[in-house]
Design an enzyme around this catalytic site. Sequence first.
Site, PDB file in Angstrom:
ATOM      1  CG  HIS A 236      -1.721  -1.188   1.451  1.00 17.18           C
ATOM      2  ND1 HIS A 236      -2.926  -1.374   0.838  1.00 17.18           N
ATOM      3  CD2 HIS A 236      -1.514  -2.301   2.215  1.00 17.18           C
ATOM      4  CE1 HIS A 236      -3.456  -2.525   1.213  1.00 17.18           C
ATOM      5  NE2 HIS A 236      -2.613  -3.114   2.053  1.00 17.18           N
TER       6      HIS A 236
HETATM    7  C1  BDR Z   1      -1.909   0.538   5.855  1.00 13.50           C
HETATM    8  O1  BDR Z   1      -1.950  -0.063   7.146  1.00 13.50           O
HETATM    9  C2  BDR Z   1      -0.659  -0.415   7.558  1.00 13.50           C
HETATM   10  O2  BDR Z   1      -0.677  -1.669   8.164  1.00 13.50           O
HETATM   11  C3  BDR Z   1       0.203  -0.390   6.341  1.00 13.50           C
HETATM   12  O3  BDR Z   1       1.548  -0.031   6.662  1.00 13.50           O
HETATM   13  C4  BDR Z   1      -0.448   0.656   5.476  1.00 13.50           C
HETATM   14  O4  BDR Z   1       0.042   1.933   5.789  1.00 13.50           O
HETATM   15  C5  BDR Z   1      -2.757  -0.284   4.915  1.00 13.50           C
HETATM   16  O5  BDR Z   1      -4.103  -0.289   5.330  1.00 13.50           O
END
Ligand code: BDR
Length: 316
Positions: A236
Amino acid sequence: MNKLPIWIDGDPGVDDAAAIMVAHDAENLQVVAISVVAGNAPLEMTTKNALGLCEMLGADYPVYRGAGKPLMRPYEDGAEFHGADGMGGATLPETKRTAESEAAWDALYEAAKKYEGKLEVVSMGPLTNIATALTKYPDLKDRIHRIAIMGGSVTRGNRTPCAEYNIFADPEAAQIVFRSGASIVMCGLEVTEKAYLTAEELKSVRTSAKGEFYYQASKHILEKNLEAGHPGFCIHDVCPVLYLSDESLFGGEQAGVFVETQAELTLGKTVCDLYSDKQFDVKNTFVVLDVDREGFVRAVQHALLDEKTGGSENGV
Ligand code: BDR
Ligand code: CA
């Protein structure tokens, strides 16, 4: 080349780590500093991980500590996905460097003044540090160019059926940011779940030390993503960094986005007017919806394989 100065705020975090590597590798970005927040792991750990990542990259980016908990709610870690150390148990090099003494929000404001409206802010964790900065310095919103956020979604959630993790972790902070009047780019789940590496693509980077580190850090999340029906590991946090480096890989639309901070079932939802007859009065956010996945994979693989070191041009 005129590089874009970027300030990275995050909670490293396995996918934050890839985003930092992609930012370091991008020829047209200059990382000014990294600020850390409690999120995927407690603040002590996200600080240690940011410093360890800089050591691994041979970069001297200053690291600033921010908030150890959300503005109004208790802190919950992300150990289920990221491991207790935030790096899936993979080992980062030790470093003698420590975090800077100035608080993240003060240092961000100083950098915004120094870069005279050109600073790009990347957010890839709970928005606590950025909300604190925008509240403490009301003119900050006009002194930065944009805030590119990994967080939220138009339709559904991952931490709850409605809410994405980074927004759910500190909804009041997120609401401050979306209401601030700053120019916002939101890379929510619609785009970030298209930004994945398959198991094979992830394995292909194991030929470099950085790549092997990253494979070890991410293999647990890869398994969890595959179990959940995704075609690979959704990285992400790379999206907002890569968006700043190469907008042509992405598509999206301008829309109104605000955050639910009151309700029980929908807490932390980014309420977006994109598919609604009723529109908000303000179109405060560019909502990124699509990515050219081949370009994304190329950038991540290059960052994990490239032997570039340095970072001496950087710093506040
Ligand atoms: C987001 O949540 C975190 O666990 C990841 O690093 C990312 O920023 C994804 O939903
Ligand atoms: Ca993150």
